[in-house]
Design a protein around this motif. Structure first.
Motif, PDB file in Angstrom:
ATOM      1  N   ASP A   1       0.922  -1.242   0.014  1.00  0.00           N
ATOM      2  CA  ASP A   1       0.266   0.070  -0.097  1.00  0.00           C
ATOM      3  C   ASP A   1       0.899   1.144  -0.134  1.00  0.00           C
ATOM      4  OD1 ASP A   1      -2.120  -1.496  -0.004  1.00  0.00           O
ATOM      5  OD2 ASP A   1      -2.837  -1.188   2.009  1.00  0.00           O
ATOM      6  N   ASN A   2       1.732   1.273   0.773  1.00  0.00           N
ATOM      7  CA  ASN A   2       2.867   2.535   0.924  1.00  0.00           C
ATOM      8  C   ASN A   2       3.499   2.847  -0.503  1.00  0.00           C
ATOM      9  OD1 ASN A   2       4.534   0.499   1.052  1.00  0.00           O
ATOM     10  ND2 ASN A   2       5.915   1.419   2.667  1.00  0.00           N
ATOM     11  N   LYS A   3       3.500   1.810  -1.067  1.00  0.00           N
ATOM     12  CA  LYS A   3       3.943   1.913  -2.492  1.00  0.00           C
ATOM     13  C   LYS A   3       3.297   2.309  -3.661  1.00  0.00           C
ATOM     14  CE  LYS A   3       8.023  -0.832  -1.462  1.00  0.00           C
ATOM     15  NZ  LYS A   3       9.225  -2.090  -1.708  1.00  0.00           N
ATOM     16  N   VAL A   4       2.040   1.734  -3.691  1.00  0.00           N
ATOM     17  CA  VAL A   4       1.134   1.702  -5.021  1.00  0.00           C
ATOM     18  C   VAL A   4      -0.110   2.479  -4.624  1.00  0.00           C
ATOM     19  CG1 VAL A   4      -0.409  -0.037  -6.246  1.00  0.00           C
ATOM     20  CG2 VAL A   4       2.043  -0.646  -5.647  1.00  0.00           C
ATOM     21  N   SER A   5      -0.523   2.588  -3.418  1.00  0.00           N
ATOM     22  CA  SER A   5      -1.786   3.328  -3.393  1.00  0.00           C
ATOM     23  C   SER A   5      -1.907   4.769  -3.856  1.00  0.00           C
ATOM     24  CB  SER A   5      -2.293   3.420  -1.837  1.00  0.00           C
ATOM     25  OG  SER A   5      -2.576   2.037  -1.095  1.00  0.00           O
ATOM     26  N   LYS A   6      -0.799   5.395  -3.807  1.00  0.00           N
ATOM     27  CA  LYS A   6      -0.711   6.903  -4.540  1.00  0.00           C
ATOM     28  C   LYS A   6      -1.183   6.746  -5.875  1.00  0.00           C
ATOM     29  CE  LYS A   6       4.394   6.492  -5.381  1.00  0.00           C
ATOM     30  NZ  LYS A   6       5.770   6.759  -4.871  1.00  0.00           N
ATOM     31  N   TYR A   7      -0.984   5.774  -6.340  1.00  0.00           N
ATOM     32  CA  TYR A   7      -1.404   5.565  -7.959  1.00  0.00           C
ATOM     33  C   TYR A   7      -2.874   5.465  -8.098  1.00  0.00           C
ATOM     34  CZ  TYR A   7       3.485   5.577  -8.395  1.00  0.00           C
ATOM     35  OH  TYR A   7       5.031   5.750  -8.359  1.00  0.00           O
ATOM     36  N   ILE A   8      -3.799   4.978  -7.221  1.00  0.00           N
ATOM     37  CA  ILE A   8      -5.046   4.539  -7.249  1.00  0.00           C
ATOM     38  C   ILE A   8      -5.946   5.467  -6.184  1.00  0.00           C
ATOM     39  CG2 ILE A   8      -4.945   2.303  -8.183  1.00  0.00           C
ATOM     40  CD1 ILE A   8      -4.754   1.106  -5.508  1.00  0.00           C
ATOM     41  N   GLY A   9      -5.510   6.725  -6.159  1.00  0.00           N
ATOM     42  CA  GLY A   9      -6.293   7.522  -5.191  1.00  0.00           C
ATOM     43  C   GLY A   9      -6.043   7.362  -3.688  1.00  0.00           C
ATOM     44  N   GLY A  10      -5.157   6.884  -3.061  1.00  0.00           N
ATOM     45  CA  GLY A  10      -4.993   6.531  -1.828  1.00  0.00           C
ATOM     46  C   GLY A  10      -5.722   5.347  -1.487  1.00  0.00           C
ATOM     47  N   ASN A  11      -6.126   4.603  -2.332  1.00  0.00           N
ATOM     48  CA  ASN A  11      -6.982   3.463  -1.994  1.00  0.00           C
ATOM     49  C   ASN A  11      -6.044   2.208  -1.747  1.00  0.00           C
ATOM     50  OD1 ASN A  11      -9.574   4.451  -1.978  1.00  0.00           O
ATOM     51  ND2 ASN A  11      -9.471   4.450  -4.278  1.00  0.00           N
ATOM     52  N   PRO A  12      -6.331   1.327  -0.883  1.00  0.00           N
ATOM     53  CA  PRO A  12      -5.571   0.271  -0.911  1.00  0.00           C
ATOM     54  C   PRO A  12      -5.575  -0.777  -1.906  1.00  0.00           C
ATOM     55  CG  PRO A  12      -7.481  -0.293   0.512  1.00  0.00           C
ATOM     56  CD  PRO A  12      -7.289   1.478  -0.006  1.00  0.00           C
ATOM     57  N   VAL A  13      -4.461  -1.360  -2.331  1.00  0.00           N
ATOM     58  CA  VAL A  13      -4.562  -2.330  -3.423  1.00  0.00           C
ATOM     59  C   VAL A  13      -5.186  -3.812  -2.985  1.00  0.00           C
ATOM     60  CG1 VAL A  13      -1.973  -2.988  -3.197  1.00  0.00           C
ATOM     61  CG2 VAL A  13      -3.122  -3.514  -5.241  1.00  0.00           C
ATOM     62  N   ARG A  14      -6.193  -4.065  -3.203  1.00  0.00           N
ATOM     63  CA  ARG A  14      -6.770  -5.532  -2.937  1.00  0.00           C
ATOM     64  C   ARG A  14      -7.266  -6.196  -4.053  1.00  0.00           C
ATOM     65  NH1 ARG A  14      -4.368  -3.762   0.582  1.00  0.00           N
ATOM     66  NH2 ARG A  14      -4.706  -3.335   2.927  1.00  0.00           N
ATOM     67  N   LEU A  15      -7.382  -7.272  -4.001  1.00  0.00           N
ATOM     68  CA  LEU A  15      -8.410  -8.190  -5.072  1.00  0.00           C
ATOM     69  C   LEU A  15      -9.687  -7.816  -5.262  1.00  0.00           C
ATOM     70  CD1 LEU A  15      -7.207 -12.008  -4.424  1.00  0.00           C
ATOM     71  CD2 LEU A  15      -6.152 -10.080  -6.092  1.00  0.00           C
TER      72      LEU A  15
ATOM     73  N   GLY B   1     -10.907  -4.493  -4.048  1.00  0.00           N
ATOM     74  CA  GLY B   1     -10.620  -3.115  -3.877  1.00  0.00           C
ATOM     75  C   GLY B   1     -11.419  -2.408  -5.155  1.00  0.00           C
ATOM     76  N   LYS B   2     -11.205  -1.049  -4.791  1.00  0.00           N
ATOM     77  CA  LYS B   2     -11.593  -0.158  -5.868  1.00  0.00           C
ATOM     78  C   LYS B   2     -10.601   1.025  -6.127  1.00  0.00           C
ATOM     79  CE  LYS B   2     -16.281  -0.186  -4.737  1.00  0.00           C
ATOM     80  NZ  LYS B   2     -17.631   0.603  -4.242  1.00  0.00           N
ATOM     81  N   PRO B   3      -9.660   0.539  -7.351  1.00  0.00           N
ATOM     82  CA  PRO B   3     -10.240  -0.279  -8.254  1.00  0.00           C
ATOM     83  C   PRO B   3      -9.530  -1.701  -7.807  1.00  0.00           C
ATOM     84  CG  PRO B   3      -8.466   0.803  -9.202  1.00  0.00           C
ATOM     85  CD  PRO B   3      -8.807   1.453  -7.789  1.00  0.00           C
ATOM     86  N   ARG B   4     -10.219  -2.842  -8.594  1.00  0.00           N
ATOM     87  CA  ARG B   4      -9.727  -4.323  -8.318  1.00  0.00           C
ATOM     88  C   ARG B   4      -8.399  -4.371  -8.631  1.00  0.00           C
ATOM     89  NH1 ARG B   4     -14.167  -7.572  -7.237  1.00  0.00           N
ATOM     90  NH2 ARG B   4     -12.972  -9.198  -7.283  1.00  0.00           N
ATOM     91  N   ALA B   5      -7.640  -5.120  -7.959  1.00  0.00           N
ATOM     92  CA  ALA B   5      -6.229  -5.443  -8.319  1.00  0.00           C
ATOM     93  C   ALA B   5      -6.018  -5.888  -9.743  1.00  0.00           C
ATOM     94  CB  ALA B   5      -5.445  -6.614  -7.427  1.00  0.00           C
ATOM     95  N   SER B   6      -7.082  -6.776 -10.304  1.00  0.00           N
ATOM     96  CA  SER B   6      -7.129  -7.220 -11.671  1.00  0.00           C
ATOM     97  C   SER B   6      -7.136  -6.194 -12.424  1.00  0.00           C
ATOM     98  CB  SER B   6      -8.116  -8.235 -11.695  1.00  0.00           C
ATOM     99  OG  SER B   6      -9.298  -7.804 -11.499  1.00  0.00           O
ATOM    100  N   GLY B   7      -8.132  -5.081 -12.234  1.00  0.00           N
ATOM    101  CA  GLY B   7      -8.048  -3.973 -13.039  1.00  0.00           C
ATOM    102  C   GLY B   7      -7.123  -3.249 -13.189  1.00  0.00           C
ATOM    103  N   ILE B   8      -6.282  -2.947 -12.132  1.00  0.00           N
ATOM    104  CA  ILE B   8      -5.166  -2.259 -12.021  1.00  0.00           C
ATOM    105  C   ILE B   8      -3.883  -2.836 -12.882  1.00  0.00           C
ATOM    106  CG2 ILE B   8      -3.063  -1.451 -10.547  1.00  0.00           C
ATOM    107  CD1 ILE B   8      -5.063  -1.432  -8.349  1.00  0.00           C
ATOM    108  N   MET B   9      -3.855  -4.031 -12.776  1.00  0.00           N
ATOM    109  CA  MET B   9      -2.743  -4.986 -13.660  1.00  0.00           C
ATOM    110  C   MET B   9      -3.059  -5.069 -14.861  1.00  0.00           C
ATOM    111  SD  MET B   9      -0.341  -5.014 -11.830  1.00  0.00           S
ATOM    112  CE  MET B   9       0.722  -5.841 -13.004  1.00  0.00           C
ATOM    113  N   ASP B  10      -4.411  -5.079 -15.450  1.00  0.00           N
ATOM    114  CA  ASP B  10      -4.966  -4.913 -16.757  1.00  0.00           C
ATOM    115  C   ASP B  10      -4.519  -3.994 -17.429  1.00  0.00           C
ATOM    116  OD1 ASP B  10      -7.006  -5.911 -19.020  1.00  0.00           O
ATOM    117  OD2 ASP B  10      -7.367  -3.941 -18.584  1.00  0.00           O
ATOM    118  N   THR B  11      -4.547  -2.858 -16.589  1.00  0.00           N
ATOM    119  CA  THR B  11      -4.091  -1.378 -17.469  1.00  0.00           C
ATOM    120  C   THR B  11      -2.561  -1.297 -17.558  1.00  0.00           C
ATOM    121  OG1 THR B  11      -6.006  -0.285 -16.587  1.00  0.00           O
ATOM    122  CG2 THR B  11      -3.847   1.075 -16.942  1.00  0.00           C
ATOM    123  N   ILE B  12      -1.781  -2.160 -16.293  1.00  0.00           N
ATOM    124  CA  ILE B  12      -0.372  -2.015 -16.496  1.00  0.00           C
ATOM    125  C   ILE B  12       0.018  -2.853 -17.639  1.00  0.00           C
ATOM    126  CG2 ILE B  12       1.718  -2.904 -15.156  1.00  0.00           C
ATOM    127  CD1 ILE B  12       0.547   0.095 -14.191  1.00  0.00           C
TER     128      ILE B  12
END
Length: 491
Positions: A274-288, A290-301
């Motif tokens: 979270d302390n490395k990635v959350s800043k890229y998703i509006g401060g939200n935690p990265v979770r399977l 979550g909002k956005p879902r982890a799958s959605g994050i990695m789909d974009t990446i």
């Protein structure tokens, strides 16, 4: 089942400009030496703040694996290739949703990577007569944004890009080098119908990918228009090229349960990120979940990286990427297909088609002309096929990843029968042994179901006997689809 008219599509794909363009490998180009204008002309995108940018390649890339031809393992002596079934994931596409678009990630919201479609449609008139009206039928398409503006060459979300068109064409060209040039399994020119079968899910990116694959195998100069096979589609309730939760509510219920279980199991492993990635998703935690879902994050990446678009440095870190993708694979692929019930409902219908058509070929022999069957589908299907047959590598399937089932025949009795002279013509045809080899990403897959002695070619565990293969598929095939797909399932 219905079909997409293919003659006009084949003519579109035959354009000289496209053939030349698809033979350019963007990975071999030093983009740092290109001007912006040159990069735009090569369909890498526009260097604008809200559009896909031209950037040098990065260390981390999704595991793209071109189809290997030179190192393809030829079957042992005495085996003759009879039929080939291919399941291929579509080519590179844009993300299916807008994520990480704002600072500090700045992943493009708009992808200007669909210029080739415009070129095809603008040039179609040279193949039509004045009275056919193809110019009107194949009018240019474009993407209109919410504010009513358009940018030439912009892609829809989830749409096949020019890079995806290139990679699927290249895949087809590799199939030609393998099955036409190397093995002489397919004819040099497709002159008769019935030898090739094409089917796709009812999604533009899979249908278009399949068109490019076919053009790679048989350019217009190598194909009689009357022999062009249609692309077959199925209605939603009949689709089996992926686990059909629309038609099978029991499967939907099971998959939701596995997704929740995966989140409970893997979300704790994502917390340290979270302390490395959350800043890229509006401060939200990265979770399977979550909002956005982890799958959605990695789909974009993964889509961005596949197109050479700059991503935040944290997503070039293999440890971070692998940690996130392990959870995603468990949620979507590996964990879901651990149970026999999910395998039956999800992949049983697809694998049943494979076994049935192979047996038909074995029974009818030369009376069945069908040699090559290509199915365009999605990562969920590629992973599910492998998981169902216990050979999944627990990695997210790449764009154009493919599973191949090859049917071989071996007849040790035919030679002896032929030596009996005239009497042989009054005898029934001798039994012929058949074997099935599964390949995934250029690797032979030795199926555990065929590991026992007598269930595979001696000394070659990757060659499963057709009988053993069919027996395993029989176990995976629903007997009463309606009952098994009810909420309560079979008793």
């Amino acid at each position: 089942m219905f079909s997409v008219s293919f003659v006009t599509l084949a003519l579109l794909l035959a354009l000289t400009n496209f053939t030349a363009a698809t033979q350019v490998n963007p990975d071999s180009i030093n983009t740092s030496s290109l001007t912006q204008k040159q990069a735009e002309e090569m369909n890498f995108g526009l260097n604008l703040s809200n559009n896909a940018a031209v950037t040098p390649p990065f260390v981390y890339r999704p595991p793209q694996v071109p189809l290997e031809v030179e190192q393809y393992p030829v079957a042992p002596n005495g085996l003759e290739l009879e039929q080939v079934h291919i399941y291929i994931r579509h080519g590179e596409r844009t993300p299916v949703g807008v994520r990480l678009a704002g600072p500090p990630a700045n992943i493009p919201e708009n992808w200007i990577m669909c210029k080739t479609v415009r070129e095809f449609q603008a040039a179609v008139s040279q193949y039509s007569t004045e009275n056919q009206g193809d110019d009107a039928l194949w009018s240019r398409r474009g993407v209109e944004r919410r504010n009513g503006t358009t940018v030439d060459g912009e892609c829809l979300l989830g749409g096949l890009t020019d890079t995806g068109r290139q990679s699927t064409f290249n895949y087809g060209a590799a199939l030609r080098r393998l099955y036409v040039d190397k093995l002489s399994f397919l004819p040099d020119k497709l002159a008769t119908s019935g030898e090739i079968y094409l089917r796709s899910t009812n999604m533009p990116r899979t249908m278009e990918s399949l068109q490019h694959v076919l053009h790679g195998i048989y350019p217009i100069s190598k194909c009689d228009p009357s022999a062009l096979p249609p692309i077959l589609l199925r209605n939603g309730k009949d689709e089996n090229l992926y686990g059909n939760t629309y038609a099978c509510k029991r499967l939907e219920l099971l998959q939701l349960g596995f997704a929740k279980a995966a989140a409970a199991a893997y979300n704790p492993t994502l917390e340290p990120l979270d302390n490395k990635v959350s800043k890229y998703i509006g401060g939200n935690p990265v979770r399977l979940d979550g909002k956005p879902r982890a799958s959605g994050i990695m789909d974009t990446i993964r889509a961005a990286v596949a197109h050479g678009i700059r991503v935040p440095p944290e997503f070039e870190d293999k440890v971070i990427v692998d940690t996130i993708e392990r959870g995603i694979v468990a949620e979507w692929f590996a964990g879901t297909y651990k149970t026999e019930e999910v395998r039956r409902l999800g992949m049983g219908p697809l694998l049943s088609d494979v076994a049935r058509k192979m047996q038909q070929k074995a029974d009818k022999r030369d009376q069945d002309p069908l040699k090559l069957l290509i199915h365009a589908t999605h990562d969920t299907a590629i992973a599910a096929i492998c998981a169902t047959l216990d050979v999944f590598d627990d990695l997210w399937p790449a764009f154009t990843a493919s599973v191949t089932f090859e049917l071989f025949k071996k007849s040790e009795q035919e030679d002896a029968a032929s030596k009996q002279g005239v009497l042989s013509s009054f005898m029934s045809r001798p039994a012929v042994e058949h074997y099935v080899r599964m390949r995934y990403q250029n690797k032979n897959m030795a199926l555990p179901a065929c590991a026992e002695e007598g269930k595979h070619l001696p000394g070659h565990p990757e060659f499963c006997t057709l009988a053993a293969f069919r027996e395993r598929i029989r176990q995976l095939t629903p007997v009463d689809w309606e009952t098994e797909c009810s909420i309560s399932g079979r008793s």
